[in-house]
Write a protein that holds these residues in place. Sequence first.
Motif, PDB file in Angstrom:
ATOM      1  N   ASN A 180     124.872   9.000  48.988  1.00  0.00           N
ATOM      2  CA  ASN A 180     126.203   9.357  48.944  1.00  0.00           C
ATOM      3  C   ASN A 180     126.286  10.869  48.277  1.00  0.00           C
ATOM      4  O   ASN A 180     127.167  11.419  48.762  1.00  0.00           O
ATOM      5  CB  ASN A 180     126.846   8.455  48.040  1.00  0.00           C
ATOM      6  CG  ASN A 180     126.952   7.198  48.653  1.00  0.00           C
ATOM      7  OD1 ASN A 180     126.944   6.891  49.759  1.00  0.00           O
ATOM      8  ND2 ASN A 180     127.406   5.949  48.099  1.00  0.00           N
ATOM      9  N   CYS A 181     125.540  11.166  47.492  1.00  0.00           N
ATOM     10  CA  CYS A 181     125.535  12.637  46.906  1.00  0.00           C
ATOM     11  C   CYS A 181     125.268  13.579  47.991  1.00  0.00           C
ATOM     12  O   CYS A 181     126.026  14.577  48.177  1.00  0.00           O
ATOM     13  CB  CYS A 181     124.555  12.742  45.675  1.00  0.00           C
ATOM     14  SG  CYS A 181     124.524  14.266  44.856  1.00  0.00           S
ATOM     15  N   SER A 213     125.460  12.932  51.413  1.00  0.00           N
ATOM     16  CA  SER A 213     126.472  12.844  52.200  1.00  0.00           C
ATOM     17  C   SER A 213     127.478  13.705  51.763  1.00  0.00           C
ATOM     18  O   SER A 213     128.396  14.302  52.703  1.00  0.00           O
ATOM     19  CB  SER A 213     127.032  11.433  52.510  1.00  0.00           C
ATOM     20  OG  SER A 213     125.810  11.028  53.256  1.00  0.00           O
ATOM     21  N   ALA A 214     127.904  13.823  50.431  1.00  0.00           N
ATOM     22  CA  ALA A 214     129.175  14.431  50.182  1.00  0.00           C
ATOM     23  C   ALA A 214     128.961  15.766  50.346  1.00  0.00           C
ATOM     24  O   ALA A 214     130.191  16.505  50.894  1.00  0.00           O
ATOM     25  CB  ALA A 214     129.263  14.063  48.582  1.00  0.00           C
ATOM     26  N   CYS A 215     127.942  16.337  49.969  1.00  0.00           N
ATOM     27  CA  CYS A 215     127.678  17.995  50.563  1.00  0.00           C
ATOM     28  C   CYS A 215     127.708  18.084  51.754  1.00  0.00           C
ATOM     29  O   CYS A 215     128.613  19.116  52.450  1.00  0.00           O
ATOM     30  CB  CYS A 215     126.472  18.193  49.861  1.00  0.00           C
ATOM     31  SG  CYS A 215     126.035  20.227  50.022  1.00  0.00           S
ATOM     32  N   ASP A 271     129.437  16.326  54.151  1.00  0.00           N
ATOM     33  CA  ASP A 271     131.026  16.342  54.471  1.00  0.00           C
ATOM     34  C   ASP A 271     131.590  17.647  54.226  1.00  0.00           C
ATOM     35  O   ASP A 271     132.548  17.854  55.210  1.00  0.00           O
ATOM     36  CB  ASP A 271     131.164  14.917  53.846  1.00  0.00           C
ATOM     37  CG  ASP A 271     130.861  13.620  54.414  1.00  0.00           C
ATOM     38  OD1 ASP A 271     130.076  13.843  55.419  1.00  0.00           O
ATOM     39  OD2 ASP A 271     131.141  12.692  53.814  1.00  0.00           O
ATOM     40  N   GLU A 272     131.409  18.217  53.074  1.00  0.00           N
ATOM     41  CA  GLU A 272     132.247  19.121  52.698  1.00  0.00           C
ATOM     42  C   GLU A 272     131.624  20.709  53.283  1.00  0.00           C
ATOM     43  O   GLU A 272     132.374  21.463  53.779  1.00  0.00           O
ATOM     44  CB  GLU A 272     132.234  19.388  51.166  1.00  0.00           C
ATOM     45  CG  GLU A 272     133.206  18.148  50.599  1.00  0.00           C
ATOM     46  CD  GLU A 272     133.547  18.639  49.144  1.00  0.00           C
ATOM     47  OE1 GLU A 272     133.754  20.137  48.732  1.00  0.00           O
ATOM     48  OE2 GLU A 272     133.561  17.732  48.464  1.00  0.00           O
ATOM     49  N   ARG A 286     130.875  22.395  42.815  1.00  0.00           N
ATOM     50  CA  ARG A 286     131.457  21.194  43.515  1.00  0.00           C
ATOM     51  C   ARG A 286     130.366  19.975  43.272  1.00  0.00           C
ATOM     52  O   ARG A 286     130.721  18.862  43.005  1.00  0.00           O
ATOM     53  CB  ARG A 286     131.593  21.525  45.083  1.00  0.00           C
ATOM     54  CG  ARG A 286     132.119  20.552  45.801  1.00  0.00           C
ATOM     55  CD  ARG A 286     133.646  20.037  45.309  1.00  0.00           C
ATOM     56  NE  ARG A 286     134.042  18.891  45.961  1.00  0.00           N
ATOM     57  CZ  ARG A 286     134.501  17.753  45.208  1.00  0.00           C
ATOM     58  NH1 ARG A 286     134.568  17.578  43.742  1.00  0.00           N
ATOM     59  NH2 ARG A 286     134.784  16.498  45.968  1.00  0.00           N
ATOM     60  N   ILE A 330     130.938  16.414  41.788  1.00  0.00           N
ATOM     61  CA  ILE A 330     130.556  15.133  42.547  1.00  0.00           C
ATOM     62  C   ILE A 330     129.817  14.338  41.617  1.00  0.00           C
ATOM     63  O   ILE A 330     129.898  13.134  41.524  1.00  0.00           O
ATOM     64  CB  ILE A 330     129.906  15.617  43.620  1.00  0.00           C
ATOM     65  CG1 ILE A 330     130.941  16.120  44.691  1.00  0.00           C
ATOM     66  CG2 ILE A 330     129.173  14.525  44.388  1.00  0.00           C
ATOM     67  CD1 ILE A 330     130.666  16.759  46.167  1.00  0.00           C
ATOM     68  N   MET A 356     130.434  10.575  40.282  1.00  0.00           N
ATOM     69  CA  MET A 356     129.660   9.474  40.689  1.00  0.00           C
ATOM     70  C   MET A 356     128.896   8.756  39.349  1.00  0.00           C
ATOM     71  O   MET A 356     128.717   7.574  39.391  1.00  0.00           O
ATOM     72  CB  MET A 356     128.508  10.058  41.765  1.00  0.00           C
ATOM     73  CG  MET A 356     128.974  10.426  42.843  1.00  0.00           C
ATOM     74  SD  MET A 356     127.697  11.010  43.852  1.00  0.00           S
ATOM     75  CE  MET A 356     126.831   9.409  44.546  1.00  0.00           C
TER      76      MET A 356
END
Length: 133
Positions: free
Chosen positions: A88-89, A91-93, A95-96, A118, A122, A126
């Motif tokens: 998820n970590c 993916s967050a990067c 995604d942004e 950022r 995150i 989390m």
Amino acid sequence: MSNIKEKALEYHAAGFNCAQSVLAACKEYTGLDDSAALAISAGFGGGLRSGEICGAISGAVMALGLVCPFNEADNAEAKVKIAELAKNCVSACNDEYNYIRCLDLKRSGANCSEIIGRMAEIAENMIIKAKEN
């Protein structure tokens, strides 16, 4: 919630790499002191010094691993939890910023300080969420 983003940016402005900045900024959650956090993450800047996965992501994942450790081989629940958090970590990067590799991020014009701040946010979000569960 503390101001992890500003702490991470202070470390970066002082000359520490992206992984060091994120991991050291998360020390109130990880229990690491500055010396240990900065030493452990020193080689992860610049995408492991090879342009690969962004050091800010690596620092965030290291912080998550310390807060949600998988350190007993037979603890399947912990193994699944950190795997999901790491995924998820990353993916967050992605995604942004559309990339997770340091070289790709730099080529796209992404600002390292922005990514560091950022990813620190995150990681903190989390961590807080993981501790609630």
